[in-house]
Design a protein around this motif. Structure first.
Motif, PDB file in Angstrom:
ATOM      1  N   LYS A  48     -18.992  26.274  47.646  1.00 47.30           N
ATOM      2  CA  LYS A  48     -19.374  25.028  48.323  1.00 47.30           C
ATOM      3  C   LYS A  48     -18.186  24.058  48.412  1.00 47.30           C
ATOM      4  N   ALA A  49     -18.376  23.022  49.237  1.00 50.97           N
ATOM      5  CA  ALA A  49     -17.365  21.965  49.398  1.00 50.97           C
ATOM      6  C   ALA A  49     -15.980  22.545  49.681  1.00 50.97           C
ATOM      7  N   ASN A  50     -15.914  23.328  50.761  1.00 50.71           N
ATOM      8  CA  ASN A  50     -14.648  23.920  51.190  1.00 50.71           C
ATOM      9  C   ASN A  50     -14.026  24.752  50.064  1.00 50.71           C
ATOM     10  N   ALA A  51     -14.897  25.515  49.380  1.00 49.20           N
ATOM     11  CA  ALA A  51     -14.462  26.323  48.230  1.00 49.20           C
ATOM     12  C   ALA A  51     -13.673  25.451  47.249  1.00 49.20           C
ATOM     13  N   TYR A  52     -14.319  24.376  46.827  1.00 48.06           N
ATOM     14  CA  TYR A  52     -13.705  23.433  45.889  1.00 48.06           C
ATOM     15  C   TYR A  52     -12.309  23.025  46.374  1.00 48.06           C
ATOM     16  N   GLY A  53     -12.222  22.803  47.698  1.00 52.91           N
ATOM     17  CA  GLY A  53     -10.970  22.330  48.280  1.00 52.91           C
ATOM     18  C   GLY A  53      -9.972  23.427  48.621  1.00 52.91           C
ATOM     19  N   HIS A  54     -10.284  24.674  48.283  1.00 50.30           N
ATOM     20  CA  HIS A  54      -9.318  25.766  48.471  1.00 50.30           C
ATOM     21  C   HIS A  54      -9.382  26.397  49.863  1.00 50.30           C
ATOM     22  N   GLY A  55     -10.402  26.012  50.667  1.00 50.70           N
ATOM     23  CA  GLY A  55     -10.538  26.595  52.008  1.00 50.70           C
ATOM     24  C   GLY A  55     -11.658  27.620  52.042  1.00 50.70           C
ATOM     25  N   LEU A  56     -12.794  27.219  52.620  1.00 55.12           N
ATOM     26  CA  LEU A  56     -14.017  28.037  52.562  1.00 55.12           C
ATOM     27  C   LEU A  56     -13.817  29.440  53.135  1.00 55.12           C
ATOM     28  N   VAL A  57     -13.362  29.497  54.387  1.00 53.31           N
ATOM     29  CA  VAL A  57     -13.327  30.790  55.079  1.00 53.31           C
ATOM     30  C   VAL A  57     -12.293  31.719  54.453  1.00 53.31           C
ATOM     31  N   GLU A  58     -11.122  31.183  54.150  1.00 56.49           N
ATOM     32  CA  GLU A  58     -10.053  32.028  53.607  1.00 56.49           C
ATOM     33  C   GLU A  58     -10.431  32.564  52.223  1.00 56.49           C
ATOM     34  N   VAL A  59     -11.029  31.704  51.414  1.00 55.15           N
ATOM     35  CA  VAL A  59     -11.432  32.162  50.082  1.00 55.15           C
ATOM     36  C   VAL A  59     -12.553  33.204  50.206  1.00 55.15           C
ATOM     37  N   ALA A  60     -13.485  32.965  51.122  1.00 56.08           N
ATOM     38  CA  ALA A  60     -14.579  33.931  51.307  1.00 56.08           C
ATOM     39  C   ALA A  60     -14.026  35.282  51.764  1.00 56.08           C
ATOM     40  N   LYS A  61     -13.073  35.239  52.685  1.00 56.66           N
ATOM     41  CA  LYS A  61     -12.484  36.500  53.162  1.00 56.66           C
ATOM     42  C   LYS A  61     -11.780  37.231  52.019  1.00 56.66           C
ATOM     43  N   HIS A  62     -11.134  36.455  51.168  1.00 55.99           N
ATOM     44  CA  HIS A  62     -10.466  37.078  50.032  1.00 55.99           C
ATOM     45  C   HIS A  62     -11.503  37.684  49.077  1.00 55.99           C
ATOM     46  N   MET A  63     -12.588  36.945  48.843  1.00 57.52           N
ATOM     47  CA  MET A  63     -13.651  37.455  47.959  1.00 57.52           C
ATOM     48  C   MET A  63     -14.229  38.759  48.504  1.00 57.52           C
ATOM     49  N   ALA A  64     -14.319  38.828  49.819  1.00 58.65           N
ATOM     50  CA  ALA A  64     -14.890  40.025  50.443  1.00 58.65           C
ATOM     51  C   ALA A  64     -14.013  41.258  50.195  1.00 58.65           C
ATOM     52  N   THR A  65     -12.741  41.037  49.885  1.00 61.58           N
ATOM     53  CA  THR A  65     -11.869  42.177  49.585  1.00 61.58           C
ATOM     54  C   THR A  65     -12.039  42.635  48.130  1.00 61.58           C
ATOM     55  N   LEU A  66     -12.651  41.799  47.300  1.00 58.87           N
ATOM     56  CA  LEU A  66     -12.959  42.199  45.922  1.00 58.87           C
ATOM     57  C   LEU A  66     -14.360  42.822  45.971  1.00 58.87           C
TER      58      LEU A  66
END
Ligand SMILES: *Cc1c(COP(=O)(O)O)cnc(C)c1O
Length: 381
Positions: A48-66
Motif C-alpha cells: 500500500k501507499a506506493n509500496a511504502y514510497g518505493h514505487g507500487l508497480v515496480e516493487v510488485a513486478k519485482h515481487m512477481a519474480t520471487l
C-alpha cells in the motif's frame, strides 16, 4: 535502471538531480529473511501507499519474480494500478470498501475484505448479478476498533458466509493494534479473541478459511500469530516498525534518497538563512543549497534538526526547509555544484536512516517513507 513516473527516460542523467534509489536485491533478501523466519507460512507482501514510497508497480513486478503468491494493498485504486500494469497475481485489498466499488472487484478478479454482514450480502448479490464468484476474506475486529465485525458478535457473519452461493470465503483475518510494542499483553489478548472466533469452524465441522493477522511487529515478536498467512509491510522494506520491537529478523533498508549540491555561498554573521530567519552563524560559513523540500516530502518540521551527508560526512540542515530547497552548513569544508548529497542511505560507512528522519520530524518511519512525493523519481538497482 529505469525511472517510475518518467517511463521514457532510462537513466537519471540530466533529469532531476534528486531521486530515490531502490535496491531490489535488498527487497529480495528481506523477503527471503521473512519467509525463512515464518517457515511454511505464506508471506503476503503489503504494497500500500506506493509500496511504502518505493514505487507500487515496480516493487510488485519485482515481487512477481520471487515466489510470492498474493499481494496486499489498501485501496481498490492501488489494485487497479497493478492490474493495469499487467500484474496477474491475486491481489487482496485490505481496506473498507463502498458498495459502488464491488463490481470493479469482480471485474478485475480482486479479493476483497468483507467487514460487515451487509457488505457480504451485497457482494453475494453483485456476484450473482454479474455471473461471477467473489473472493472474500472476512474481517474480524479483535481490538483495533477500525473496520471489521467485533469478535464478540462475529458468529452471525460467519454463519451467513456459509450460506453465500456466489462468494468464495478464501480467508478470515484480523489486525493488531500493538504488535510492535514491548508489552505484548494486548496483542496476545487479540490472538485469543481471534482463536475464539475461529473455533466456530471446528464446532460446525466446516473447513477453516485461510487465517491471518500478523503484520511486521507480529512477525518479529509473536510466532503464535503466524497462522496461514503473514502480512509484512514495512519490514519487507528493511525498516523495523518501532524502536522497542525485538529485531528477530535481519533486514536492510532498500531505499536511499539522494540529491546534489546546486549552489554554494559564503554566509556572513548577521545574515540569517531562509524563511523566518531562524538560523544564523556567528562566523563566516560555507552554505550549500540542495534542491529538495517539503514539496518532495522532506518535512519542514526537520528545519534546523536534520542532517545530510556530503563526502561521507554529516552536516546540519540550517534554516527552514523550503518547498523545493534547503540549505546545509558545511562550515569551512569544500563542496562543489554536482556533489552528491545523501538524505537517507549510506555513504562511505556513514548512514542516515528513515528512523533518524522520523526522530527529527517527530513522527514514525512509516510516515517518512510514505511521504516521499511522486515528484521524486524512483531509480531501481
Ligand atoms: C498496513 C497493514 C499491514 C502491514 O503493516 P506493517 O506494520 O507495515 O507490517 C498489514 N495488515 C493490514 C491490515 C494493514 O493495514
Amino acid at each position: 535502471m529505469y525511472i517510475a513516473n518518467h517511463p521514457t527516460i532510462t537513466t537519471n542523467k540530466g533529469l532531476r538531480p534528486t531521486y530515490v534509489e531502490v535496491d531490489l536485491g535488498r527487497l529480495t533478501d528481506n523477503y527471503k529473511a521473512i519467509q525463512s523466519k515464518v517457515g511454511d507460512v505464506t508471506v503476503m507482501p503489503i504494497l500500500k501507499a506506493n509500496a511504502y514510497g518505493h514505487g507500487l508497480v515496480e516493487v510488485a513486478k519485482h515481487m512477481a519474480t520471487l515466489d510470492v503468491k498474493q499481494l496486499g494493498v489498501a485501496y481498490l485504486e492501488e489494485a487497479l494500478l497493478l492490474r493495469e500494469a499487467a500484474i496477474q497475481l491475486p491481489i487482496f485489498v485490505l481496506g473498507g470498501i463502498l458498495d459502488s466499488q464491488v463490481p470493479m472487484f469482480l471485474e478485475h478478479d480482486l479479493t476483497l475484505a468483507a467487514s460487515s454482514l451487509e457488505k457480504l450480502k451485497q457482494v453475494d448479490e453483485a456476484a450473482e448479478a454479474m455471473g461471477k464468484r467473489a473472493k472474500v476474506h472476512l474481517k474480524i475486529d479483535t481490538g483495533m476498533e477500525r473496520i471489521g465485525v467485533h469478535y464478540y458478535s462475529a458468529e452471525s457473519l460467519l454463519e451467513a458466509s456459509l450460506k453465500c452461493k456466489h462468494v468464495e470465503i478464501e480467508g478470515i483475518f484480523s489486525h493488531f493494534a500493538n504488535a510492535d510494542a514491548a508489552d505484548l499483553s494486548s496483542a496476545r489478548l487479540q490472538i485469543e479473541r481471534f482463536e475464539e472466533v475461529l473455533d466456530f469452524y471446528e464446532r460446525r465441522s466446516v473447513p477453516t478459511p485461510l487465517r491471518h493477522m500478523a503484520n511486521s511487529g507480529a512477525i518479529l515478536q509473536l510466532p503464535e500469530s503466524y497462522l496461514d498467512i503473514v502480512r509484512p509491510g514495512i519490514l519487507l522494506f528493511g525498516v523495523y516498525p518501532s524502536h522497542e520491537v525485538q529485531q528477530t529478523v535481519a533486514v536492510q533498508p532498500a531505499l536511499s534518497w539522494k540529491s546534489t549540491v546546486v549552489y554554494f555561498k559564503v554566509v556572513k554573521p548577521g545574515h540569517p538563512v531562509s524563511y523566518g530567519s531562524t538560523w544564523e552563524s556567528d562566523h563566516n560559513v560555507r552554505v550549500v543549497t540542495v534542491p529538495v523540500g517539503y514539496g518532495d516530502g522532506y518535512f519542514r518540521s526537520m528545519s534546523n534538526k536534520a542532517e545530510v551527508m556530503l563526502s561521507g560526512k554529516r552536516y546540519p540542515v540550517v534554516g527552514r526547509v523550503c518547498m523545493d530547497q534547503f540549505m546545509v552548513n558545511i562550515e569551512w569544508d569544500s563542496a562543489y555544484n554536482g556533489d552528491e548529497v545523501v538524505l537517507v542511505g549510506e555513504m562511505e560507512g556513514e548512514r542516515i536512516t528513515v528512523e533518524d528522519l522520523a526522530a527529527w520530524a517527530g513522527t514514525i518511519p512509516y510516515e517518512v517513507l510514505t511521504n516521499i512525493n511522486t515528484r521524486v523519481p524512483r531509480v531501481y538497482i
